[in-house]
Each structure stands twice: as structure tokens, then as C-alpha cells.
Design a protein around this motif. Sequence first.
Motif, short mmCIF file in Angstrom:
data_model
loop_
_atom_site.label_atom_id
_atom_site.label_comp_id
_atom_site.label_asym_id
_atom_site.label_seq_id
_atom_site.Cartn_x
_atom_site.Cartn_y
_atom_site.Cartn_z
N VAL A 1 39.62 36.83 40.37
CA VAL A 1 39.81 35.40 40.13
C VAL A 1 38.69 34.74 40.93
O VAL A 1 38.76 34.67 42.15
CB VAL A 1 41.19 34.91 40.62
CG1 VAL A 1 41.30 33.41 40.46
CG2 VAL A 1 42.29 35.59 39.85
N GLY A 2 37.65 34.32 40.25
CA GLY A 2 36.50 33.79 40.96
C GLY A 2 35.84 34.91 41.73
O GLY A 2 35.45 35.91 41.15
N GLU A 3 35.76 34.77 43.04
CA GLU A 3 35.20 35.86 43.84
C GLU A 3 36.26 36.61 44.60
O GLU A 3 35.95 37.41 45.48
CB GLU A 3 34.19 35.28 44.83
CG GLU A 3 32.96 34.79 44.14
CD GLU A 3 31.77 34.70 45.07
OE1 GLU A 3 30.78 34.07 44.65
OE2 GLU A 3 31.83 35.22 46.19
N ARG A 4 37.52 36.34 44.27
CA ARG A 4 38.61 37.02 44.97
C ARG A 4 39.12 38.16 44.10
O ARG A 4 39.15 38.07 42.88
CB ARG A 4 39.75 36.05 45.23
CG ARG A 4 39.32 34.88 46.11
CD ARG A 4 40.23 33.70 45.94
NE ARG A 4 41.51 33.94 46.60
CZ ARG A 4 42.44 33.01 46.69
NH1 ARG A 4 42.24 31.83 46.17
NH2 ARG A 4 43.58 33.28 47.28
N LEU A 5 39.58 39.22 44.76
CA LEU A 5 40.02 40.42 44.04
C LEU A 5 41.50 40.64 44.32
O LEU A 5 41.93 40.63 45.47
CB LEU A 5 39.21 41.62 44.52
CG LEU A 5 39.47 42.94 43.82
CD1 LEU A 5 39.11 42.85 42.36
CD2 LEU A 5 38.64 44.04 44.47
N PHE A 6 42.27 40.82 43.23
CA PHE A 6 43.70 41.06 43.35
C PHE A 6 44.04 42.37 42.68
O PHE A 6 43.43 42.74 41.69
CB PHE A 6 44.49 39.94 42.64
CG PHE A 6 44.35 38.61 43.29
CD1 PHE A 6 43.34 37.75 42.93
CD2 PHE A 6 45.24 38.22 44.27
CE1 PHE A 6 43.20 36.52 43.54
CE2 PHE A 6 45.11 36.99 44.89
CZ PHE A 6 44.09 36.14 44.52
#
Lengths: 209, 683
Positions: free
Chosen positions: B69-74
Motif C-alpha cells: 500500500v504505497g511504500e508500506r508492505l503488509f
Amino acid sequence: MSELTLQFESSDDELPEEVAFDASKSVALKSVKDALDAAKREKNLLKEKRRKKQQLFQEQKKRKLLPQELLEEFDTKPQKQTDLSANKGIYKKVSTKPSHNNKVKEQETGTMPKKTPKSLPVSYRVMRIKDESAAKTLQQRATDFVQSRLYGPGTKRTTNAELLSLKKKRGASQGAAVEFANKKLGACKKARIKRSNKRFIRQQKLIPF
Amino acid sequence: MGEFKVHRVRFFDYMPSGIRALAFNRDIERIAVARMDGSVEVFHCSDRFFQEKIIPGREQCGIEGLSWVGERLFSAGLNGGITEYDLTNQKVKYTIDAYGGPIWTIAGNQQGTHLAVGCEDGTVKLFEVNEDKIQFERNLDRQKSRIISLSWHPSGSKIAAGMMDMIQIFNVETGHSVHRLLADRGVGTSRSKECVVWSVVYLSDGTIISGDSVGMVKLWDDQTGTLIKSHNVTKCDVLALSVSQNEDSLVAGTSEGTVVQFQFISMVLGKDDKEWVRTRTFKNHTHDIRAVAEITTAVVSGGMDAQLVVRPLLDKVEVRSAASALRKIHFPHRRLVSCARKSGLMLFQYPGHLELWRLGESEGKGSSLFVKRNPEKLLHLKVKGEDHIRCSAVSPCGEWIVYSTASKLRENTLHGLKHFLFLFFQISKLPMVLSSANQLCFSSDSSHLFSASAQSSVHIASLSQSGCKFVGTLKPKSGSHQAIHLLAASEDGKWLASANSDHEVHIYNLQTRKAHCTVPVYSSAVTAMGIHPTTNCLFMMYADQQMCEYSIEQKQYTDWSRTVQRKGLHRFWMERDTPCLNVMFNPQNPSHVILHDTYMLCIIDQSLPLPDDKTQFYNQLTLKSLPEEQRKSHSHAFKVCKTFKDILCVELMSDQSLVVVERPLEDVASQLPAPIKQKKFAT
């Protein structure tokens, strides 16, 4: 009835005896009354039996239950709180013990703080996680599902050794199957086969001493 | 040039773990890979697919899906939790429980506002992505069977969910199911089993594409809720689907190991009526493919055979170069083996334990020497807790072992190793500040331990008989806070170099404990570096196969390095597709630099001339055949040895013997999970 037939048989020509109407009436009435009495007696007997059984059950139940005061105390409490919080997921682990026994245990030991016990819907049960050792966790069940769909019955799977051997057979530099070329592969299986061969030869005394 | 005694080590039974999920981030050009043991790796797609970051996993993780999500990783997994990763420090930020049972899939919408997860209990849960955390928003209507796959419509208003035997289309606003598309169970024995829709893709024109366990790729229309077309791709399952960004190409990964491509083109050239047509088939895997990703210029696939395969699509590639060749990544781009150079010990790092081995001894002459004493395993150290080991190191004298997991750092001393029958073992308490390290390094005299920690800083601890004491911290003057992935200490104990994921290399003066200088930032990541014992020059190897040498005392590039940059490197050197992982120096020959990558071992002689494009690069055999006088005129600086294959590590011991740790790929292949039986002609 047998009397009448006897009488009848003794003299066919003679006139039948005169039986007074009253006598026969009384006999008939008596028989009817007897029948009614028998039915009544039977009814009473069954009634007695049922009553005795009922009493027995009452006694047993009484032995199981606790004194009246405690039960009265409960009846007042659950009426105060009837709703559960909405966030309880369906995977609330619940046990098979009847709910009021649980509450009873809490009250008896007295070590638990006096919490107002909430009444759960009929389909929910309370369980301890420590008792769950035999049952599989959800994660384990999910992993088993995937394993059975990909590797379980109905799937056509082969071994890695066969895959590598086929590659060698059709490859550029053709060679023997991997189980023969690679000493490490299946080493324990080969050792077991060798041992059982030795045992067989010794048993069958194929090699003379 | 030199003769070396080589210890060929094949008893490191390293097993890479299979790939479970892939997620491509178009904006930052990174691809995240989730493995079956729970570790998450981030590869840089335009930097020769160098493995930039590794976040180690833990036991019983069961990771099932990844989403950017954008530059975040889940990520989400079968343990029922959604995890966010801190990519700067390479660890887990937090995990929240979704309370729906095991989670099978996670997908973020194109707008970057919401995350949807599909759970075992049949609900699709929506989470709102806030700045620091995610928050549960609501459930969509609960269904009777588990949700195996999810896909958002690009507008964010609808979600297609693949379940057992059917696909449901949900309207996100109302939460109700709009359509129910029934997938049929196929013929024969598969009729009795439920059809699992393993993967769905929702296109912007309303077409839904699904891959299921019967082996069909089906196209559905979401307006009418009917099947448009169905393609029979394979006899076994279609496990993964991925569509390109402009929605004209779709790839499907199957259980047999084939990747099938569909393209949205018109059957007759020139006409406008386009449809999805099956075009190419790639057979680069031997086992099940669990994840595929369609990067516009390439197709990346990974599965149970634990290799990441990048297949460039040649119609999208403009220039045919090394970057447009098929690339297979088998081993991690980090060192898993560390050697105690002075005492002949080796430490092998496995995910859950460490093994310490002593090398064997040999005698005799010739190309293959007789082994007098076998190598023996001295220590098997299991990790406490569930986390996997992130990094480990053994001191050059062989008396200290240190390893770090995601949560803690542990250090052990080994006394009395000379008497290898009796081993006295002591764990020393570490100072509180050394909590978890991204990289560990011992100084060459084994007196200090350097541990790279948060904010790109390095902690120094001194080691002695009594234990370990925290001494100081080295902080860079400025720059990013990215985690350090390489550390190199000089032989004389004066300098320390650190390289982080932002391509910054800082050099510290250990006597003053301050930052000394910074090497100019290069566009590619540093894969290996080492400090020369006498000249104190930092030799660096980059992911694009460039090399450079930086003089620490003079704070500038050396003349040799400038010559290399000016002349350029040979074509064969630049076309190698695996990065160099270790740089070593030979005390007896100061002009030699020893490098290795997965398929070759190379000695660079800085005193010899560099090869230009016309000279023969791999000239060792020809040089052997030439007489002595002619060799000097024909030899060049790069001496490559290709005798060893699948090399994990090469080290030069203090007694001038080389240790080459190999992991043959056939041995790895023989221990993988079972593959599908395929009938081949003439077998």
C-alpha cells in the motif's frame, strides 16, 4: 358356560331348566362389575407405579441439586444482564459443561471476584484452552486443507528422484537413475535392504558355512 | 599466480524454502517475495534483482499473501494476523489479529485507502489504512465457505472473491453480494471434490478472470454474471494469476511448473475486436508455482522449488543486454557461512540453529588429496524461541560465536577448543543496548564486536575473558536511516566500513570513534567489500558487476580504480548474473584480490594489465598450454576458475588454504516437496 352345556348334554329331550331372570341378571351384572373392577385395579396399579417412579426421580434430582437458597439466588441475577457484547467472534472456544454448573462452581469456591455471570446463547460453549491439546488448531486445519488439496489423494504426484532420473535419461549427457548414481540418496533405505538380504541368506542357509 | 589447497565443503545442508507470494510495487520498482518459512525479501528490479532486504521469519508463521500500500508492505497468514513490516530497519512493525480465523488472501485497492482480507470463516474484512496503523472498518456479508482469493475492481467499488465452487462479487458500499458465479467441478474423479478458485483478477472493463483447481482459466462478465470463455490450461491446478498494469497481458502459474501467458489482442491483424488469446508457455520450474507477477517487461514466478525466475518478455525489451536474459535466483545474496580464519573453524547459519564445524586435514599431492582426518561437527546450537536467525558470526580466533534473531542478540564463548573432546561452554550476558543486530562483525584480533543496529549506526562492544562490555556507538554524520547490510573491519583495527540499503558507504575511525569519510554514492548496491591489510584500501563490488577501490587514508578513489572505470570491464564479466558475495586478500601477494560468485572464483591481479573487449577472457586453459615465456604477454588481470559450482562461500584461511562451500542444486532438488507426475515422450 360349562354347566349349561353339561345340563344340555345330560338330557336332550327335557325342557331347559328355568332360570330366574334375576339370577341371570345378577350374574351378568356381577361379571360386568368384575371387569370394571379389574380395569380400575389395573389403572390404580399403573398409577402407583408411575407415582413411585416420579418420586424416585425427584429424590435423585434433589440429590444432584443444591439447597433451595442458592437456586433462588441465581434466579434473580441472570435477569439483570441478558445481552452479550456484539464483538464475540464465532470462534469463541466453549466446553460441554452445562452453564449453570459453571456458575455454581464459581460461587462455591469464592475465590473468583463476584462478577455478574453473563448468559450465553444456546449454541455457544465455554472451554479451557489447556484442554484443547488433542484437537487441532485452526491454523493446523487450514494447512491440512491446502496439503490435502495439493498433495492429498486424487493428485498425481511422483518423487523427486524420479524427476531427476528422467532429466538424466533425456538430458545432454545421459546417465543412470539418480538412486544409483548418487550414493547419498536413499542411503538408509539401501542399508535396510542390504541388512534384510543378509538376514534372508542366513535364514535360508543359501551360503554353506 | 599461486597454488592453493582447497577444502571442498559439501556438508552444509542448506535448504532454501519455497516461495509463497509475490507483490510488485510499480512506483519504487521493488518486488517483495514471501517464503514458506515466513521470511520476506525485497528485490530491486532495476538493479539486477539484487536482494536488498531480508526480514527473517519465524516458526509456525504460515504466510499466505503480501500486499503493498504505497511504500508500506503488509502480509497476512494462516495464524490469523495482518503484519506490517518496517522496511527501514528490516523487521516486523506490528501484527494485528483480524479475528476471522486463518487468513487466505490480502489485497489493497488501487487508491491505497483500504485493505481487504479473505478469512476462513467466510467473511471479507475491510481495514482502513491510516498513517501509522490499520484499523478494522467493517465486514462484508458473511458467506458459507472460506474465501481463498480476492481482487478489487480498479475503481474500488466492487470486490470479486474466489471461494469453494464459486466466485462472489460484492458491492463494497453496501456489503452485499451482487452476483454469484458458479465454477463447475470438471469431469471424472474431480467431480466429487469441490472446485477451489485459487486466484481471481478483476479488470476495469468488468471482466473477471479466475484460475481454479480443475485447471481452467475462466473469463466471466460481471454485468450479467455469466461465463464468457473458458480455457483448459492444464490437468492439475492453476494456482496463481497476475495481470499487467495496462491489462493487456495475463500470466497464469500452474502446479506442473508452467507459466502460461494470455494476451488481449485481436485475432485478425488490423481488426479491432480484441479478445484474450493464449500466446506463450514458459517451462522454467519443476515444482508447483505458487506465485506469479507480471512486471511489464518481464514475468517473475516462484514456487515450491525455491527459485525465483525472471523471464523477460522479449517483445517489450528494447535493447538485448544482460538484463534481458533469463535469470534464476537460487541462493540468498547474503553470506550464510562465516569462517574463523586462524583456527580453521566454520559456522553455518540455518534458520533455526547454528552448526560449528572443524575442517578436516589431508595429505599427499595431486589434484585430489587423501583425507587424513574427516571434518567434524563441534557444536549444534539451537535458537531459543520461535524467531529465525538473522545474522551470525564467529571470531577469527574461534573463541566467540554471536548470532542475532529479530528480537535478541546472543553471544557464546567457547573455551578449550583445542581439546575437541571436551567443550566448555559459557553464555555471556550482553549489555542491554545491543538488542538486535542487522549485521555482525568481529575485529581481526577478536577483541571487539561490531553490531549494526537501528538508524544506520554501529555499536561497539569489547570482548574479554570476563565477558562483553558495551564501549561506544558510531553514528554517520548525515544520511539515511536505512539498515546496514555489510560491515568490514580492517586488519590493523583502525578502520570500519559499513554499507546500507540506500547505497551509502560510511568509513569510521575506530581510534577516535568518529565518522571518517563517506564513499560517493553509486547507483547500484554494494554486494561485497573488504579492506586491504596493508594499503588500507576499501575494495567494493556492486550489484551491476562494477568494482571500485577507495583509499581510506587519502579519501579518494585509487589510480587502479580510475583505470578500471575509464577502460571499462570485459563483456563476459558484466554479463554474469549472480552477485559477488565476498572479497578477500592474500597476505603473501598484496596485489591479489580474491572474489567469488555462485558459479566462479576469480583472482584479480592488480599488477597485470586489464583485458579489453577483444582479448579472450577465460584464458586459464590457453595459458596453461602456452610455454612459460609467452604466458606473461598473454595474461591479463582476471583469472577465473570455474571448477566449482553452486558456491555459497569462499574463504582464505590463514594457512593459505581456500575453503569452498558448495551446495549442489541436485541435492537441494532431491529434498523438495513432491512434484506432479508428467508424462514425457519416450520415458
